[in-house]
Design a protein around this motif. Sequence first.
Motif, PDB file in Angstrom:
ATOM      1  N   ARG A   1       0.869  -1.177   0.000  1.00 48.79           N
ATOM      2  CA  ARG A   1       0.000   0.000   0.000  1.00 48.79           C
ATOM      3  C   ARG A   1       0.909   1.231   0.000  1.00 48.79           C
ATOM      4  O   ARG A   1       1.323   1.726   1.049  1.00 48.79           O
ATOM      5  CB  ARG A   1      -0.923  -0.007   1.217  1.00 48.79           C
ATOM      6  CG  ARG A   1      -1.868  -1.203   1.257  1.00 48.79           C
ATOM      7  CD  ARG A   1      -2.875  -1.079   2.395  1.00 48.79           C
ATOM      8  NE  ARG A   1      -3.734   0.079   2.232  1.00 48.79           N
ATOM      9  CZ  ARG A   1      -4.840   0.109   1.489  1.00 48.79           C
ATOM     10  NH1 ARG A   1      -5.197  -0.974   0.816  1.00 48.79           N
ATOM     11  NH2 ARG A   1      -5.574   1.197   1.409  1.00 48.79           N
TER      12      ARG A   1
ATOM     13  N   ARG B   1       2.452   4.704  -2.841  1.00 42.24           N
ATOM     14  CA  ARG B   1       2.110   5.575  -3.967  1.00 42.24           C
ATOM     15  C   ARG B   1       2.673   5.084  -5.295  1.00 42.24           C
ATOM     16  O   ARG B   1       2.342   5.612  -6.337  1.00 42.24           O
ATOM     17  CB  ARG B   1       2.611   6.994  -3.694  1.00 42.24           C
ATOM     18  CG  ARG B   1       1.839   7.726  -2.620  1.00 42.24           C
ATOM     19  CD  ARG B   1       2.079   9.206  -2.729  1.00 42.24           C
ATOM     20  NE  ARG B   1       3.489   9.558  -2.545  1.00 42.24           N
ATOM     21  CZ  ARG B   1       4.044  10.694  -2.943  1.00 42.24           C
ATOM     22  NH1 ARG B   1       3.323  11.580  -3.599  1.00 42.24           N
ATOM     23  NH2 ARG B   1       5.326  10.943  -2.705  1.00 42.24           N
ATOM     24  N   TYR B   2       3.549   4.141  -5.268  1.00 46.03           N
ATOM     25  CA  TYR B   2       4.146   3.586  -6.485  1.00 46.03           C
ATOM     26  C   TYR B   2       4.905   4.632  -7.293  1.00 46.03           C
ATOM     27  O   TYR B   2       4.715   4.790  -8.497  1.00 46.03           O
ATOM     28  CB  TYR B   2       3.084   2.869  -7.327  1.00 46.03           C
ATOM     29  CG  TYR B   2       2.689   1.559  -6.683  1.00 46.03           C
ATOM     30  CD1 TYR B   2       3.307   0.367  -7.036  1.00 46.03           C
ATOM     31  CD2 TYR B   2       1.756   1.526  -5.657  1.00 46.03           C
ATOM     32  CE1 TYR B   2       2.994  -0.822  -6.408  1.00 46.03           C
ATOM     33  CE2 TYR B   2       1.442   0.343  -5.009  1.00 46.03           C
ATOM     34  CZ  TYR B   2       2.061  -0.822  -5.393  1.00 46.03           C
ATOM     35  OH  TYR B   2       1.767  -2.002  -4.771  1.00 46.03           O
TER      36      TYR B   2
ATOM     37  N   ALA C   1      -6.826   5.703 -13.112  1.00 47.32           N
ATOM     38  CA  ALA C   1      -6.152   6.343 -11.981  1.00 47.32           C
ATOM     39  C   ALA C   1      -7.098   6.717 -10.845  1.00 47.32           C
ATOM     40  O   ALA C   1      -6.638   6.967  -9.721  1.00 47.32           O
ATOM     41  CB  ALA C   1      -5.423   7.601 -12.460  1.00 47.32           C
TER      42      ALA C   1
ATOM     43  N   PRO D   1      -9.430   6.713  -7.661  1.00 46.55           N
ATOM     44  CA  PRO D   1      -9.639   5.822  -6.510  1.00 46.55           C
ATOM     45  C   PRO D   1     -10.976   5.094  -6.651  1.00 46.55           C
ATOM     46  O   PRO D   1     -11.938   5.642  -7.193  1.00 46.55           O
ATOM     47  CB  PRO D   1      -9.637   6.780  -5.314  1.00 46.55           C
ATOM     48  CG  PRO D   1      -8.931   8.005  -5.788  1.00 46.55           C
ATOM     49  CD  PRO D   1      -9.250   8.130  -7.247  1.00 46.55           C
TER      50      PRO D   1
ATOM     51  N   SER E   1      -3.822   0.767 -10.348  1.00 45.64           N
ATOM     52  CA  SER E   1      -4.425   2.102 -10.373  1.00 45.64           C
ATOM     53  C   SER E   1      -3.447   3.144  -9.842  1.00 45.64           C
ATOM     54  O   SER E   1      -3.332   4.257 -10.384  1.00 45.64           O
ATOM     55  CB  SER E   1      -5.706   2.103  -9.542  1.00 45.64           C
ATOM     56  OG  SER E   1      -6.291   3.389  -9.501  1.00 45.64           O
ATOM     57  N   ARG E   2      -2.709   2.783  -8.799  1.00 46.68           N
ATOM     58  CA  ARG E   2      -1.768   3.732  -8.209  1.00 46.68           C
ATOM     59  C   ARG E   2      -0.555   3.982  -9.096  1.00 46.68           C
ATOM     60  O   ARG E   2       0.067   5.037  -9.003  1.00 46.68           O
ATOM     61  CB  ARG E   2      -1.333   3.237  -6.826  1.00 46.68           C
ATOM     62  CG  ARG E   2      -2.436   3.397  -5.784  1.00 46.68           C
ATOM     63  CD  ARG E   2      -2.044   2.833  -4.443  1.00 46.68           C
ATOM     64  NE  ARG E   2      -3.070   3.135  -3.441  1.00 46.68           N
ATOM     65  CZ  ARG E   2      -3.110   2.606  -2.231  1.00 46.68           C
ATOM     66  NH1 ARG E   2      -2.173   1.751  -1.855  1.00 46.68           N
ATOM     67  NH2 ARG E   2      -4.075   2.932  -1.391  1.00 46.68           N
ATOM     68  N   TRP E   3      -0.201   3.021  -9.959  1.00 45.95           N
ATOM     69  CA  TRP E   3       0.847   3.296 -10.944  1.00 45.95           C
ATOM     70  C   TRP E   3       0.494   4.572 -11.708  1.00 45.95           C
ATOM     71  O   TRP E   3       1.337   5.451 -11.901  1.00 45.95           O
ATOM     72  CB  TRP E   3       0.945   2.159 -11.956  1.00 45.95           C
ATOM     73  CG  TRP E   3       1.697   0.944 -11.540  1.00 45.95           C
ATOM     74  CD1 TRP E   3       1.964   0.511 -10.284  1.00 45.95           C
ATOM     75  CD2 TRP E   3       2.268  -0.024 -12.426  1.00 45.95           C
ATOM     76  NE1 TRP E   3       2.661  -0.667 -10.320  1.00 45.95           N
ATOM     77  CE2 TRP E   3       2.860  -1.028 -11.614  1.00 45.95           C
ATOM     78  CE3 TRP E   3       2.325  -0.154 -13.797  1.00 45.95           C
ATOM     79  CZ2 TRP E   3       3.512  -2.132 -12.160  1.00 45.95           C
ATOM     80  CZ3 TRP E   3       2.972  -1.255 -14.345  1.00 45.95           C
ATOM     81  CH2 TRP E   3       3.559  -2.227 -13.540  1.00 45.95           C
TER      82      TRP E   3
ATOM     83  N   ARG F   1      -2.127   6.819 -10.968  1.00 43.40           N
ATOM     84  CA  ARG F   1      -2.472   7.972 -10.137  1.00 43.40           C
ATOM     85  C   ARG F   1      -1.218   8.682  -9.630  1.00 43.40           C
ATOM     86  O   ARG F   1      -1.182   9.924  -9.590  1.00 43.40           O
ATOM     87  CB  ARG F   1      -3.350   7.538  -8.955  1.00 43.40           C
ATOM     88  CG  ARG F   1      -3.860   8.708  -8.136  1.00 43.40           C
ATOM     89  CD  ARG F   1      -5.122   8.367  -7.366  1.00 43.40           C
ATOM     90  NE  ARG F   1      -4.926   7.382  -6.330  1.00 43.40           N
ATOM     91  CZ  ARG F   1      -5.367   6.110  -6.407  1.00 43.40           C
ATOM     92  NH1 ARG F   1      -5.985   5.671  -7.483  1.00 43.40           N
ATOM     93  NH2 ARG F   1      -5.169   5.268  -5.389  1.00 43.40           N
ATOM     94  N   THR F   2      -0.198   7.934  -9.271  1.00 47.31           N
ATOM     95  CA  THR F   2       1.047   8.541  -8.825  1.00 47.31           C
ATOM     96  C   THR F   2       1.670   9.357  -9.952  1.00 47.31           C
ATOM     97  O   THR F   2       2.182  10.458  -9.729  1.00 47.31           O
ATOM     98  CB  THR F   2       2.039   7.462  -8.355  1.00 47.31           C
ATOM     99  OG1 THR F   2       1.452   6.728  -7.272  1.00 47.31           O
ATOM    100  CG2 THR F   2       3.340   8.081  -7.889  1.00 47.31           C
TER     101      THR F   2
END
Length: 294
Positions: free
Chosen positions: A78, A80-81, A158, A160, A210-212, A214-215
């Motif tokens: 968990r 931010r990637y 991206a 959430p 998704s965080r890949w 979003r970050t």
Amino acid sequence: MVSLPALDGVEHRFINVTDDVTIHVADAGPANGPAVMLVHGFPQNWWQWHRLIEPLAAEGYRVLCPDLRGAGWSSAPRSRYLKNDMANDLAGVIDRLGVGPVKLVAHDWGGPVAFIMMLRHPAKVSGFFGLNTVGPWATRDLTMIRHLWRFWYQIPIALPVIGPRVIADPKSRYSRMLVSWVGAGFTLPDDELEMYRECMRQPGHAVAGSRWYRTFQTTEVVRWLRGEFDDARVDVPVRWLHGTGDPVITPDLLRGYAERIPDFELELVDGVGHWIVEQRPELVLDRLHKFLKA
């Protein structure tokens, strides 16, 4: 856990690179052979390279195919990637396996991750081969602005809650559309795509995917545009093989690379989209042979 697909000559290693991150690596070829690290993109994992692993290993190369954190059989923490952290994972794999310097080969998101690793750990890398990917450099002008619309597809991924559902959708409606669009009509084989989807349905992996994105959208793109890596130069040979049918990563996005890399060559391939490794494996292998032997 999804069962690992079998491939002759491949050993599977699980390497602890931090207290909470374990990276899976498919390892083939002689232990003392020149090391080549193949870094996958999204939504793939090490299996993206299965058509290349056996021929490269048979020629005496040690072929290392890591799953990036959040993908395949690696940990999905968990976090931010940040691509900087993912780059450090690759450096950790090289250190713990006692190999190097390595030749890097990368596609899609694997490109900026591997490229950053090269910029931050130059002694670990002796060459870079990019396939429909980009480095963490951006040319800040009107041409770049005109290309921003091409990244529209990243927004749903991206978001959430919505993003993980899109990625893990059992019917894969969005994924199927996206795979065909970026491939200029060529799509990934159904059995491979289903295996990638099953991996993404493992606990935490859809959130990680998704965080890949979003970050990148919320943090990294701003840093790159502000010039985080503008002063970085590359002293090893760099080659790019690029399918021109890719509607997202166009050759315009690679402008300025030759100014930072003294030994840089770009080959454009017409009639090929984003999935160049799967669409033209024989071409990729041929150019990779030349790169590794140069």
